[in-house]
Every structure is written in C-alpha cells, then in structure tokens.
Design a protein around this motif. Sequence first.
Motif, short mmCIF file in Angstrom:
data_model
loop_
_atom_site.label_atom_id
_atom_site.label_comp_id
_atom_site.label_asym_id
_atom_site.label_seq_id
_atom_site.Cartn_x
_atom_site.Cartn_y
_atom_site.Cartn_z
N SER A 13 0.82 -1.22 0.00
CA SER A 13 0.00 0.00 0.00
C SER A 13 0.85 1.27 0.00
O SER A 13 0.38 2.35 -0.36
CB SER A 13 -0.93 0.01 1.22
OG SER A 13 -0.18 0.16 2.42
N LYS A 14 2.12 1.15 0.40
CA LYS A 14 3.01 2.31 0.46
C LYS A 14 3.75 2.52 -0.86
O LYS A 14 4.49 3.50 -0.99
CB LYS A 14 4.01 2.14 1.59
CG LYS A 14 3.37 2.06 2.98
CD LYS A 14 4.42 1.82 4.06
CE LYS A 14 3.78 1.68 5.43
NZ LYS A 14 4.78 1.40 6.49
N TYR A 15 3.59 1.61 -1.81
CA TYR A 15 4.29 1.75 -3.09
C TYR A 15 3.65 2.87 -3.91
O TYR A 15 2.42 2.99 -3.99
CB TYR A 15 4.28 0.42 -3.85
CG TYR A 15 5.41 -0.49 -3.44
CD1 TYR A 15 6.29 -1.00 -4.37
CD2 TYR A 15 5.63 -0.81 -2.11
CE1 TYR A 15 7.35 -1.83 -4.00
CE2 TYR A 15 6.67 -1.63 -1.72
CZ TYR A 15 7.54 -2.13 -2.67
OH TYR A 15 8.60 -2.93 -2.29
N LYS A 16 4.51 3.68 -4.52
CA LYS A 16 4.04 4.89 -5.21
C LYS A 16 3.13 4.56 -6.39
O LYS A 16 2.25 5.34 -6.73
CB LYS A 16 5.24 5.71 -5.68
CG LYS A 16 6.14 6.18 -4.53
CD LYS A 16 7.39 6.86 -5.07
CE LYS A 16 8.32 7.23 -3.94
NZ LYS A 16 9.60 7.82 -4.44
N PHE A 17 3.41 3.43 -7.05
CA PHE A 17 2.63 3.05 -8.23
C PHE A 17 1.98 1.70 -7.96
O PHE A 17 2.25 0.71 -8.63
CB PHE A 17 3.55 2.99 -9.46
CG PHE A 17 4.40 4.24 -9.62
CD1 PHE A 17 3.84 5.41 -10.11
CD2 PHE A 17 5.73 4.23 -9.25
CE1 PHE A 17 4.61 6.55 -10.25
CE2 PHE A 17 6.51 5.37 -9.38
CZ PHE A 17 5.95 6.54 -9.88
N HIS A 18 1.09 1.69 -6.94
CA HIS A 18 0.54 0.46 -6.39
C HIS A 18 -0.10 -0.42 -7.47
O HIS A 18 0.23 -1.60 -7.60
CB HIS A 18 -0.49 0.81 -5.31
CG HIS A 18 -1.23 -0.38 -4.78
ND1 HIS A 18 -2.38 -0.87 -5.38
CD2 HIS A 18 -0.99 -1.17 -3.70
CE1 HIS A 18 -2.80 -1.92 -4.70
NE2 HIS A 18 -1.99 -2.12 -3.67
N ASP A 19 -1.01 0.14 -8.25
CA ASP A 19 -1.75 -0.67 -9.22
C ASP A 19 -0.83 -1.25 -10.30
O ASP A 19 -0.96 -2.43 -10.69
CB ASP A 19 -2.85 0.17 -9.87
CG ASP A 19 -3.93 0.57 -8.87
OD1 ASP A 19 -3.97 -0.04 -7.79
OD2 ASP A 19 -4.72 1.48 -9.18
N VAL A 20 0.10 -0.43 -10.77
CA VAL A 20 1.05 -0.91 -11.79
C VAL A 20 1.95 -1.99 -11.20
O VAL A 20 2.26 -2.99 -11.86
CB VAL A 20 1.90 0.27 -12.33
CG1 VAL A 20 2.84 -0.22 -13.43
CG2 VAL A 20 1.01 1.37 -12.85
N ALA A 21 2.38 -1.81 -9.95
CA ALA A 21 3.24 -2.81 -9.29
C ALA A 21 2.52 -4.15 -9.17
O ALA A 21 3.12 -5.21 -9.41
CB ALA A 21 3.67 -2.30 -7.91
N VAL A 22 1.23 -4.11 -8.81
CA VAL A 22 0.45 -5.36 -8.68
C VAL A 22 0.35 -6.06 -10.04
O VAL A 22 0.52 -7.28 -10.13
CB VAL A 22 -0.95 -5.06 -8.12
CG1 VAL A 22 -1.85 -6.29 -8.24
CG2 VAL A 22 -0.87 -4.61 -6.67
N GLU A 23 0.11 -5.30 -11.11
CA GLU A 23 0.04 -5.89 -12.45
C GLU A 23 1.36 -6.58 -12.82
O GLU A 23 1.37 -7.68 -13.37
CB GLU A 23 -0.27 -4.80 -13.48
CG GLU A 23 -1.71 -4.32 -13.46
CD GLU A 23 -1.95 -3.25 -14.52
OE1 GLU A 23 -1.10 -3.11 -15.42
OE2 GLU A 23 -2.99 -2.57 -14.44
#
Length: 470
Positions: A13-23
Amino acid sequence: MDLRSEKIQRILSKYKFHDVAVEELQKIHRIYPGMVPSTGTYTFTDSTQKDLLKLIGNLPVQYEGHTYNFPIQLWLMDSFPFTPPICLLRPTANMVIREGKHVDARGRLYLPGLHNWDYPKSSVVGLLAEMIAKFEEEPPLSSKTTGENKDPHDLLAFVSNLQINDGGIRHHDQPINKVSVIGGGDLGMASVMSILSKCKVDKLVFIDVAESSTKGGSTDLEIFNLPKVEVSRDFSASSDSKVVVVTANAWSSEQSYVSVVQTNVDLYRGIIPNLARLSPNAVMLIASQPVDIMTHVAWRQSGLPPTRVIGAGCNLDSERLSHILDINLNTHKPAWVIGELSDNKVAVMSNTGLSSSVQPEIASGSSATKPLLDRGFEMMKNRGQRSWSMGLSVADITNSVLTDKMKTHSVSTLAQGWGGIGTEVFLSLPCIMGSNGSTRLAGVSLGQEEDSKLRDSVVSLSNLMGQLRI
C-alpha cells in the motif's frame, strides 16, 4: 501470486505506483511461478532501512546438459516498476560466489538490463530471462572445494533439489583502497592531490604516460616523496585498483577535429585494455577530452560492463549548479547538468530534498522549475573548468566509489535506452555511484527545448564515433 497476506498488503500500500506494481507482480507469477513474494527490511549502504517487498526463488539454468537451480532474491524498491530491483544471489552454506563480469563478491548482480532500465520497456520478466542467459554463459555459483578448481558441475549435488530459504550473503574480505591515476600534466597532478585530500586511500599509483601530450609532474612527486603515493611508468603497478582514473591526452597538430580525436583513440588502444586486464573489478573513470567520446572508446576497448566505465562528464557543472540553487535561490534540492559536455547540455532537478534519505528521482520538466534552472545556469557563466576544479570533481566521484556512498553524480555513461534514446552513445546522466559502479536514475519527459538539445548531441556524437577507428 498470493498478495493477500496482511504484511504484503501493508507494505504494498506504500508503493508509489501500487496498481502498476500489482500488475507487474501478477505477470511475473504467470511466467515464473517459483518466484515467491515476501516482506523484509532492506538496509541501504548509508545504514537507513526501509520495509520492502522481495521476490525469492530458484532460477533454473541449463549448463552443459545439466539443469541447476540458482537461488536469487530481488528487492523491489517502493517506486517499482519504474526503478529496477536490487538483485542478489542467495548461496547456501555449501556454495561460494564466483565473481565475474555480472556478479560481485557479495553476490549482487549487475546486468545491462539493470543499467539500462526504462519501464515499460524493461520488466522483471525480461530481467530474469537475461539473468538465465548470462548464467548459462558463466555460472555465478559453485560448490565449496578444498582446492582452487571450482567446477560448475559440482553444483548439481547441492542445488538440483534446493528449497527456498532466507539464507544470507557471504561477505568477503574487502581489498585495500587502491587508486591509480594514468596520465601526467596539470589534470593528472590535480587529480592526485585532490584524491589524497578527499579520499581515504591505502595506496595511490601515478603513472605518467610517455606518449601523452599532458605528461610531466611525476618527477616532482618522486622528489617530495608523498605518503601512500607510488610513481611508476609500468602499467602493472596499477593492478587490483578499485578506481582507475585516466587523464591522458595525445593532442596532435592534425588539421581536422576527427584526426585530432583519433590520436587520442590511438593512445587509448595501448592503455585501456592493459588497465582493464590488470584491474578487472575496477571502476574506470575517464577525464580525457572529449570526455563523452573517450568514455565510449574506453568502454569499447576495455570489455568492462557499462556500469564500470564512466566519464567525469558534467559532474563539476552539476555540483556548481546545485550549490548555486541551494545557496542563492533556496531550492534545497539537488540538480544535475545532463547531456553532452558542450553548449547542448541541459539542467534537471530532483523531486527530493538534499537531506532526504529517499533515493532521488528526476522531476519531470515543468514551468515551475525551468526559470530556476535557467537562472542557475546564467549564474554559472564564466566559470571555466580549470585543472584543479576538474581534479576536485574527479576526487568527488572517486570518493563515492571507494566509500560505496551511493551519491548521485552526473557522469558520462551509456545512454542507450534512457528516455527513448535508441543509439549507442555516451552522455552525462544522473547515476548513483557506489563501489560497483553506476546505476542510472530512470528517464523522464523533458521539455521540448531540452529534449531537442539531447537529440542533437546524440546525432553529433554518433556521427563522430562512426568516423573513428576504435
């Protein structure tokens, strides 16, 4: 890939590009299901710590008809996937690391894909494929043996059925801090004096190249017998250096600029391969002129990875610009001069403050920062690059390598893949400098004027390189 655990969700949740990181993580799982996500605390070289995601697993590699599973660990920075992961081997107690072009004594991996990282063109999936290809050429681990022979086939007994664990990285005894400066004259002498003053060195070798037009100064060093300084005319004295600084120039009386530069290329042909052979793990720092071309030539002639061959480039201008912006204009943010060391160079600024422990990022060009950078550039006018100031700049970069400082310098580096540059060319770009060389900051969108200048430099430098006999 199961990302549902409370720990993983909290850190993700602290990652700046959360949605892209999950993909990206889901894509990795589809192709490499053995790479398992977990959480951990990463300690940076300045002792700061950060809770991050990591991927651990075994990478299957074919070597001479056998399959080996090499244990690896990838730390994903909180700006993932726009910044590359930190890649490490994870040897068990029965393994030793085989240092080479792409791996250091601590098991950290250095690959072209990491150096040239440029998302979305770059991905962990592509990085793992590159890792497999490199490991097939040169296995990075071997089993412990009582003798010197470390046959990669001996790995089979240890890694074919290896289970995932969180084993640590072996630390080898650190070599002495040895620096070699190649080439005499004012710049060579200034580099020697500045390195002695700023850097903690155990030994400094000064080699005065007879064929260089900038020779001279070694006799005085011998007369006054400075502590820790060895004066030599034999390249073998530079062996096992951690940093090799090259200041030699061989300017001729030729009429055309191409012919003048060619004399320097010819001089390098007798220097660079020997230096690389004697110090294969060194960072080679080029200060000869024209610096972008000569750094490119040194990289070609040395056979070293691009992370280990850099030029002093725009580091001096960058330090001056940051100082002016901080002291006179109260920006309190680092700035860098990038591009060719010519009238085409441009300025960029960081998103983070000077005292921040967060890895710096280049801010995208904006109407707010451009007036500040333009004013800073104007205030820098008439500040020439004298030998003593260049010597201080060389010492500044050298210190970051010797101390593994991970400071961001604007140094001449392989720019291919950065910001859409498709040509093999060397330009000054912001690079994090440490004991294993350089890691570029991610590219950003520049303003139209700045981008045009960079493209012009790419064309002119590429054309000049095409006319030289390397």
